[in-house]
Design an enzyme around this catalytic site. Sequence first.
Site, mmCIF file in Angstrom:
data_model
loop_
_atom_site.group_PDB
_atom_site.id
_atom_site.type_symbol
_atom_site.label_atom_id
_atom_site.label_comp_id
_atom_site.label_asym_id
_atom_site.label_seq_id
_atom_site.Cartn_x
_atom_site.Cartn_y
_atom_site.Cartn_z
ATOM 1 N N ASP A 392 46.636 42.394 -47.228
ATOM 2 C CA ASP A 392 47.860 41.689 -47.566
ATOM 3 C C ASP A 392 47.462 40.287 -48.022
ATOM 4 O OD1 ASP A 392 50.616 41.017 -47.663
ATOM 5 O OD2 ASP A 392 50.452 40.111 -45.683
ATOM 6 N N LYS A 393 48.375 39.580 -48.687
ATOM 7 C CA LYS A 393 48.044 38.224 -49.124
ATOM 8 C C LYS A 393 48.684 37.175 -48.229
ATOM 9 C CE LYS A 393 50.044 35.722 -52.195
ATOM 10 N NZ LYS A 393 50.090 34.395 -51.570
ATOM 11 N N ARG A 594 54.628 29.737 -55.321
ATOM 12 C CA ARG A 594 55.684 30.744 -55.207
ATOM 13 C C ARG A 594 56.959 30.154 -55.794
ATOM 14 N NH1 ARG A 594 54.292 34.199 -50.668
ATOM 15 N NH2 ARG A 594 56.476 34.469 -50.123
ATOM 16 N N ARG A 796 54.191 43.366 -55.659
ATOM 17 C CA ARG A 796 55.563 43.793 -55.394
ATOM 18 C C ARG A 796 55.615 45.211 -54.816
ATOM 19 N NH1 ARG A 796 59.054 40.541 -58.755
ATOM 20 N NH2 ARG A 796 58.258 38.433 -58.503
ATOM 21 N N ASP A 826 52.968 45.404 -42.804
ATOM 22 C CA ASP A 826 51.602 45.896 -42.977
ATOM 23 C C ASP A 826 51.248 46.995 -41.976
ATOM 24 O OD1 ASP A 826 51.040 43.930 -44.987
ATOM 25 O OD2 ASP A 826 50.826 42.448 -43.408
#
Length: 1198
Positions: A392-393, A594, A796, A826
């Site tokens: 995951d980021k 973002r 996404r 996650d």
Amino acid sequence: MALCAKKRPPEEERRARANDREYNERFQYASNCIKTSKYNILTFLPVNLFEQFQEVANTYFLFLLILQLIPQISSLSWFTTIVPLVLVLTITAVKDATDDYFRHKSDNQVNNRQSQVLINGILQQEQWMNVCVGDIIKLENNQFVAADLLLLSSSEPHGLCYIETAELDGETNMKVRQAIPVTSELGDISKLAKFDGEVICEPPNNKLDKFSGTLYWKENKFPLSNQNMLLRGCVLRNTEWCFGLVIFAGPDTKLMQNSGRTKFKRTSIDRLMNTLVLWIFGFLVCMGVILAIGNAIWEHEVGTRFQVYLPWDEAVDSAFFSGFLSFWSYIIILNTVVPISLYVSVEVIRLGHSYFINWDKKMFCMKKRTPAEARTTTLNEELGQVEYIFSDKTGTLTQNIMVFNKCSINGRSYGDVFDVLGHKAELGERPEPVNFSFNPLADKKFLFWDPTLLEAVKMGDPHTHEFFRLLSLCHTVMSEEKNEGELYYKAQSPDEGALVTAARNFGFVFRSRTPKTITVHEMGTAITYQLLAILDFNNIRKRMSVIVRNPEGKIRLYCKGADTILLDRLHHSTQELLNTTADHLNEYAGEGLRTLVLAYKDLDEEYYEEWAERRLQASLAQDSREDRLASVYEEVESDMMLLGATAIEDKLQQGVPETIALLTLANIKIWVLTGDKQELLQSLLVETAVNIGYSCKMLTDDMTEVFIVTGHTVLEVREELRKAREKMMDSSRTVGNGFTYQEKLSSSKLTSVLEAVSGEYALVINGHSLAHALEADMELEFLETACACKAVICCRVTPLQKAQVVELVKKYKKAVTLAIGDGANDVSMIKTAHIGVGISGQEGIQAVLASDYSFSQFKFLQRLLLVHGRWSYLRMCKFLCYFFYKNFAFTMVHFWFGFFCGFSAQTVYDQYFITLYNIVYTSLPVLAMGVFDQDVPEQRSMEYPKLYEPGQLNLLFNKREFFICIAQGIYTSVLMFFIPYGVFAEATRDDGTQLADYQSFAVTVATSLVIVVSVQIGLDTGYWTAINHFFIWGSLAVYFAILFAMHSNGLFDMFPNQFRFVGNAQNTLAQPTVWLTIVLTTVVCIMPVVAFRFLKLNLKPDLSDTVRYTQLVRKKQKAQHRCMRRVGRTGSRRSGYAFSHQEGFGELIMSGKNMRLSSLALSGFTTRSSSSWIESLRRKKSDSASSPSGGADKPLKG
């Protein structure tokens, strides 16, 4: 998971009537009792034994025990098998009982919690297990919610209440829930006792964010949504009390619906061992058949002549039947090729490795006071074999602490600071941050560097004011004011909190809210807006809107959302402003920020009343309620006026770039699966590459090409993937040396057309495109394209898609996968991967609870894999190789002896030696090696990541290595038997009597065996500790102590029938011939191993050998250098350089030996030698998996 309620047919809908248990009992709904335990006092022994004997090994040893109880076929006492078997079963049973005890304790604690239930008009204390569907429950502040409840009323105005959902979804931010207006006034016990409303809703499911139902009361119906529900596992916060109606209880609650069993994970070594054990069993049967045939022939040809002296047993009537019994006898004797102690030892070693991870201070986060934790003990060695990491980021690679960084308002960008020459100032060159002292409610922690934005606010710029007014109104943040002027915001996401805080500092302070109003202090003036509607955010809409009426009566819609969604819903008159803002958005995204777009729309009263009615009707619909509401929202969120855009920074965690670089050099492929958009991910990885130079080029301008897949249909995605493969093939058409691409392809016999692709590529794919790419007829095309790329980024994506991508690689690549994340989204990915790692970050502990390993920062992953993982794999492989070797050397002696004892199933060793060999004499040294051994120190493991590759290729323990160990064991057994046999045939004692008696021979062979395997483990041990010395020499001492004790007068006096051979050991070992035989046997067994390893070390060393040799040379040079400094002259120095550096490598360079010395030479050596054999195996592995390999010729160090 076992549950209290009986299994019922699936529901189509749920009906629950308040205060009517008799009515609700007709539907046989589950009670609120939960049961996660597996056993009780009566069922524990039979059920646990049944489960343990599901293991093939335990069943196998039970079968052997039964055979040993048959006197006609058993030449060994039953205790040689039952002692270790009972020991293993007992240890496992105690462990299972302990685990289940804690499950019982947890169940009882939860089920016996007290709750206030309204029964017959009176609030009564009831245990949670006795709560039923349809009951009305009173909750008080800081209490856990007992079941899934419909909120009826609360102590707060308008039926509001606040909850914390950390146990449910891992999020620690407070959330708000609200009762429907018709029940919010039911705060009185007498009114609640008369409440007889009936709820008809969806059946039990695991969707935490959705609920659809209708309340029927007083001939009216009222729509219910997730905002009206309190789910089990939540905690009531900042609310004095509330009442709720139980809709789902016990196993039907969404918490329990989401707590399915975690899939049991097994390592590749476990799976290989199962196969090898079956092969060994087949080998055992073959040996038994050979010896049984020999017995039948011997009894037929020879034994019949000695019936007077050696009569058959009563049940034996023929040589054939004697051979049949002999077969089972040898199965018993030779069963030690797979001792039961192997499985116990493996678990002990894994437990030790887990403690090393838990105790590692270098993986301890001082800031959070959080250690690393191995939450499982079964996967440690698989940490040394990882090929794919899925990360995951947000919160994993980044800190998930959002900072308002820049914004665009009416076509002007704010946030950059310029010097006097007009150049953009870097962070270290910036002046003091903006001074917000004019605002007494400002957050002192907030920093902003561009003073022009504050000037625009102070000058009353209408666009700037409207921009921050939107940020202060369009959100779901909750405000708490403990002291006058001390505001604390509780936001559902860090992004939202950062935006509201920015508006607060620039003079638009969100102060408080009710269900129908929002109060904002605008430049010091308190203004209360009437909140008409909230059009909430979800993953499909990707935007949020509020409709408010200002004090002048004007109605306005404020909206914020993703640029891809909002820019298509703007009025055409904003086209020029749109173009400018789009440029700013691209600039922000390129910097890794973002972004959100802000817009508004004025509504007239008549239109709003009409739209509100349509919204009410859509919310009351029984079917397709979500779709109807989305359609109504879509209608009003159109033709909006653009205000601007925001840019929020989410910084990389410390050490992320270096970690990615190091793991890439270890040939581990990293795929990023995230909900962020592709521009943001590209910028993230560009920033990563910039930070570490060219060591980790994930997405850089130097890459051959970055493929972006954004197709909306199956055909579009297929075409984009096809074009990407064609471009990769075209660019690699000529690979050099006159070979064309096709020639290389055919000469290498590659199964994948992309195997020979050169260059570095990256693949970026969106969630909607990924949905098509993961379809059955396209998944192989996607996988082949992705695996040919150096970097893969899926943007996404949904939690389910994350798990599907991991499952796809697991299915076709046959590689070990690791998933790492920090949020509840996650969890599915973490559970699907071979190894799941949870990061304890800003998004709660849900990921940690589902993980196999956990720590607080991504950078610790390099140490987990390159140090602990590699060592665990190395130790386990060396342990297994040695274990199989020593047991074949021990057992095969019986096989050779069978040809000299008439195949009578007579054992070489006495039964006590057979019992104690694996339990006492050889167990501890191999355990010490399996727990403590290491080939190179941890610093070298991190310095040379190429050392990790043998684990990925499974080089240290595979079928080939297994057969080598078996061959060495058989070779040792041959010498172990025939050298003493040959010596004893002619040898005499000191007094001239014959030396060759059975007991003396047994003592000699047993002593030789113990010494040989002890010397062998000394050779195998690469890292000596005090524990290794103590166990090896201690085991030898214990062997001799027990040996002399068993042949002593004391034991004979106590057990004359068991210990008959008094003084045999003393007499045998007093003979020089015996010791010469033992020494000869040891030397002949060990010398080939020493010679082979010496030649291999000099002619074809492994990379670890080279690193060790380099380390020794460096230590020697440092010692020499220190000595030279002590004895060197103290006169004047004209050149500091000439006398300050270490001894050079000139002589070594001239001799050609330098290939194993310096780091630079080490890199060249790896490319020349290590790379050749590693890559040949890698290509073979890739061929079998029909997928491309990567990173063959990377240098050792970046």
